[in-house]
Design an enzyme around this catalytic site. Structure first.
Site, PDB file in Angstrom:
ATOM      1  N   HIS A   1       3.051  15.824 -20.236  1.00 51.80           N
ATOM      2  CA  HIS A   1       4.128  15.558 -19.280  1.00 51.80           C
ATOM      3  C   HIS A   1       4.148  14.071 -18.954  1.00 51.80           C
ATOM      4  CE1 HIS A   1       7.061  16.352 -16.201  1.00 51.80           C
ATOM      5  NE2 HIS A   1       6.291  15.829 -15.276  1.00 51.80           N
TER       6      HIS A   1
ATOM      7  N   CYS B   1      11.235  15.231 -19.769  1.00 54.71           N
ATOM      8  CA  CYS B   1      10.499  14.339 -18.868  1.00 54.71           C
ATOM      9  C   CYS B   1      10.328  12.960 -19.488  1.00 54.71           C
ATOM     10  CB  CYS B   1       9.146  14.944 -18.517  1.00 54.71           C
ATOM     11  SG  CYS B   1       8.119  15.331 -19.954  1.00 54.71           S
TER      12      CYS B   1
END
Length: 783
Positions: free
Chosen positions: A591, A90
């Site tokens: 994330h 990510c």
């Protein structure tokens, strides 16, 4: 014992120890059988409970409930391409989305890719040389990053165009895989091997640093090639000068022969007609010979230039015809190369005649006459643009009566090349000035440094909190800090005192000084890095990494001006167009997502090649993965990712069917189906090759006679090739479809793309509380 068995007396039976043993054995056997019975009962109960649970699961989560999810996805699917998460990637996906929407980045990568493709062809020709083997491998490794970026850009644009033309083909998600770029990064930096979480700022610096090194390498090779070309031109000029000198000597000889003929015919001496200063043809008698000689001397001095012009009409055609008959090939190659001559050199006889316009060349179409010309033009064509070659007036072989134009050597136009080589410097790199002022002699010293991002704090240091004096911060203390306060901390005035005194060269001893940091040169895109991670004071960090997250909110404006911290006054203002968010507790977990504002769609230029799916480009075309490669890739996922094994031997279970796979959550709430299924849809040429507008299809079918043969012919023609009008209609349709999202903020969460309202985006950008999701990288572009 044998006597005890047949005995039937009661006494023996009562006092027999064997009877007790039998009873004890029976007791143990009963226990074992009881356990076995209990075990069978438990199995039956488990079977009953499993059947009950299975029926309960079937009732709670029926297969029909997944269909509304697909319908909802189809309605909310946006014409923007996401990036699949390949195992804790990510951090890379968020940076790639920002670079894709960064103004000027895609065009710069495309320009570098075109240069590299030509370099690769040249390196293939030199593959047999052993001395340069290592240099080639290093250069190809650095070139691969540009090629990987261009391949990803092409795949994203093609997928976006095919979705806009045929949205019914994509029902689940619209995403592609940055696998080639990830493998290239792992080759360039082994730190990215494996599936660990990394910092988004570090991968941005890695990408920009390698692009900058590639640009410098290409620039050095370009300078070397230009030097080689200049040496070739100098050699050609030397050969041309030597040839011109030989031509001058030949012309002198021919003129002397002609003068001898004239002197013999007129009865004159050879000395009377030297170097072209000939006298008029008059009949003289032998009696007035002495007086006429004196007249000829005075008249020749007065009319030297005029006589040359008159006789040149008669002499020049003869000499030119003789030269053409003796050395035709040598003369033609010289004339074709005359545009490379410098006008600063001494003009030759041929250049004088050309300037007077007296020579009309007769250029043939012989191949051997143009060998030198073709060799030089091929070398120049590699390093010059088309505009420079058009300025040079070279004659075509068909023109027989055109005059020769002798032009100067024009410099090579390297403007576009320099812009491509300075991609990082122009877009992301600025310059800082570190000023140090001595407090005794007031002398200033400056040191300049380049920067690609600015690291600013999000909260005050503990030392500044203890001290009540707030001399550094220009703003009063408030609970909510702003971005301007953070930049002022970065560009603050620092006083050097105590043990850290400054050694002044004028005072020749250590003195107190003030040090300030100002912006001298600003780039097109300013990257601001918020220092959200700090060293944790805990001895044992359960999350690892040792850097804890600072969730202090920071007020971030949509427009920014750095005039207050600049060395010179400027009116430049910057607007926020992209933000990389981090949600998590530590730097080694969490994330990353990217929010990008869609702008400048009115000036959007789409490449027509992206609408042609049947391309034969091998370097820039994304390579689809087959089933075996997908197996190896999916099996290499770590434990944190959901691994889906695709094999013919292992049958999938009934619970994990195709529809339930779509709802499996990956990192950061990613809901993505298997990569191999998506890539087969995206890379299927049969589905995308028949892309056409519905309006175009209706218009084409109305023009036909209504027969099935004409329809099939038109479908086959659409698959093989599309005309120019179809290109224009498709491009206009795609641009109009994308203009609906002008000025909107898009949230890229790996493969998912959502539209966020500006109000919600501002709340997430500058929250009132301390959430776990905070901005990490801010990208401002010059307005």
């Amino acid at each position: 014992m044998p006597g005890v068995i047949p005995s039937e007396s009661n006494g023996l039976s009562r006092g027999s120890p064997s009877k007790k043993n039998r009873l004890s054995l029976k007791f143990f056997q009963k226990k074992e059988t009881k356990r076995a019975l209990d075990f069978t009962d438990s199995q039956e109960n488990e079977e009953k409970t499993s059947e009950y649970k299975g029926s309960e699961i079937d009732q709670v989560v029926p297969a029909a409930q997944s269909s509304p999810i697909n319908c909802e996805k189809r309605e909310n699917l946006l014409p923007f391409v996401g990036l699949n998460n390949l195992g804790n990637t990510c951090y890379l996906n968020s940076i790639l989305q920002v670079l894709y929407f960064c103004p000027g980045f895609k065009s710069g990568v495309k320009h570098l890719f075109n240069i590299i493709s030509r370099k690769k062809e040249a390196l293939k020709d030199e593959a047999n040389q052993k001395d340069k083997g290592n240099c080639k491998e290093d250069s190809l490794a650095s070139y691969e990053l540009i090629c990987s970026l261009q391949s990803l850009i092409i795949s994203v644009e093609q997928l976006q165009a095919s979705f806009l033309l045929n949205p019914e083909k994509y029902t689940d998600e619209l995403a592609t895989q940055p696998r080639r770029l990830l493998n290239t990064l792992r080759e360039l930096n082994p730190m990215y091997e494996g599936y660990l979480q990394h910092d988004a700022q570090e991968v941005l610096q890695c990408i920009l640093g390698n692009i900058q090194e590639t640009c410098q390498l290409l620039k050095k090779e370009e300078v070397k090639n230009v030097e080689d070309l200049s040496t070739k031109v100098e050699e050609y000029q030397k050969e041309e000068m030597s040839d011109n000198n030989s031509m001058e000597m030949d012309n002198m000889r021919h003129s002397e022969d002609y003068k001898e003929k004239l002197s013999k015919g007129n009865g004159k001496r050879k000395s009377d007609a030297e170097f072209g200063n000939m006298k008029k043809k008059v009949k003289i008698s032998k009696e007035h010979q002495s007086s006429e000689e004196n007249q000829r001397q005075t008249r020749s001095k007065r009319k030297a230039a005029g006589d040359t012009l008159e006789i040149s009409h008669k002499i020049i055609p003869k000499h030119i015809s003789e030269n053409e008959s003796t050395r035709p090939s040598q003369r033609k190659s010289k004339v074709k190369i005359n545009w490379l001559k410098s006008a600063a050199k001494q003009p030759s006889i041929l250049s004088k005649f050309c300037s007077m316009g007296k020579i009309a060349t007769n250029q043939g179409s012989k191949g051997h006459c143009k060998e030198n010309e073709y060799d030089l033009e091929e070398d120049l064509g590699k390093y010059e643009n088309d505009n420079t070659t058009n300025d040079c007036e070279l004659e075509s072989p068909g023109n027989n009566d055109m005059p020769v134009h002798v032009n100067e050597v024009k410099p090579i136009n390297k403007g576009a090349e320099q812009i491509g080589f300075e991609l990082v410097e122009k877009l992301f790199q600025g310059q800082l000035v570190l000023r140090t002022r001595c407090l005794e002699c007031e002398s200033l010293t400056e040191r300049r440094e380049d920067f690609q991002d600015i690291s600013v704090p999000v909260q005050e240091d503990e030392l500044s909190k203890v001290e009540e004096n707030s001399e550094i911060s220009p703003e009063p203390k408030t609970e909510m800090k702003t971005l301007r306060w953070a930049i002022s901390q970065f560009a603050s005035v620092e006083r050097i005192v105590g043990e850290d005194k400054y050694f002044c060269e004028n005072c020749h001893h250590y003195t107190e000084a003030e040090r300030s940091l100002l912006f001298d040169k600003m780039p097109e895109v300013i990257t601001i890095h918020l220092k959200c991670f700090a060293a944790s004071g805990l001895e044992f960090d359960c999350y690892g990494g040792g850097l804890s997250k600072i969730n202090t909110p920071l007020l971030t404006p949509l427009k920014l001006s750095l005039e207050e911290w600049s060395t010179k006054p400027t009116n430049d203002s910057y607007g926020l167009f992209a933000v990389v968010m981090h949600s998590g507790i530590t730097i080694s977990s969490g994330h990353y997502t990217a929010s990008v504002k869609v702008t400048d769609l009115n000036s959007l230029e789409l490449d027509k090649e992206n609408f042609v799916i049947d391309q034969t480009c091998e370097i820039g075309k994304p390579e689809p993965l087959n089933e075996e490669e997908v197996r190896g890739v999916v099996e290499n996922y770590d434990n944190e990712e959901v691994s889906i094994r695709v094999s013919g031997n292992n049958q999938p279970s009934k619970v994990l069917n195709k529809k339930n796979v779509e709802a499996i959550g990956l990192l950061g709430g990613q809901k993505s189906k298997a990569d191999y299924e998506l890539y087969n849809k995206a890379s299927n040429p049969d589905k995308v090759a028949s892309t056409a507008l519905p309006e175009n299809r209706n218009s084409e079918t109305n023009n036909t006679n209504g027969t099935d043969e004409s329809d099939s012919n038109k479908e086959s023609s659409d698959q093989t090739g599309i005309n120019i009008s179809g290109f224009e209609n498709k491009i206009s349709y795609v641009v109009q479809s994308l203009k609906e999202y002008e000025g909107k903020w898009l949230l890229f969460d790996d493969s998912e793309v959502k539209v966020t309202e500006e109000k919600d985006f501002l709340n997430s950008l500058s929250p009132s509380t301390s959430p776990t999701s905070t901005p990490y990288l801010l990208f401002y572009k010059k307005l």
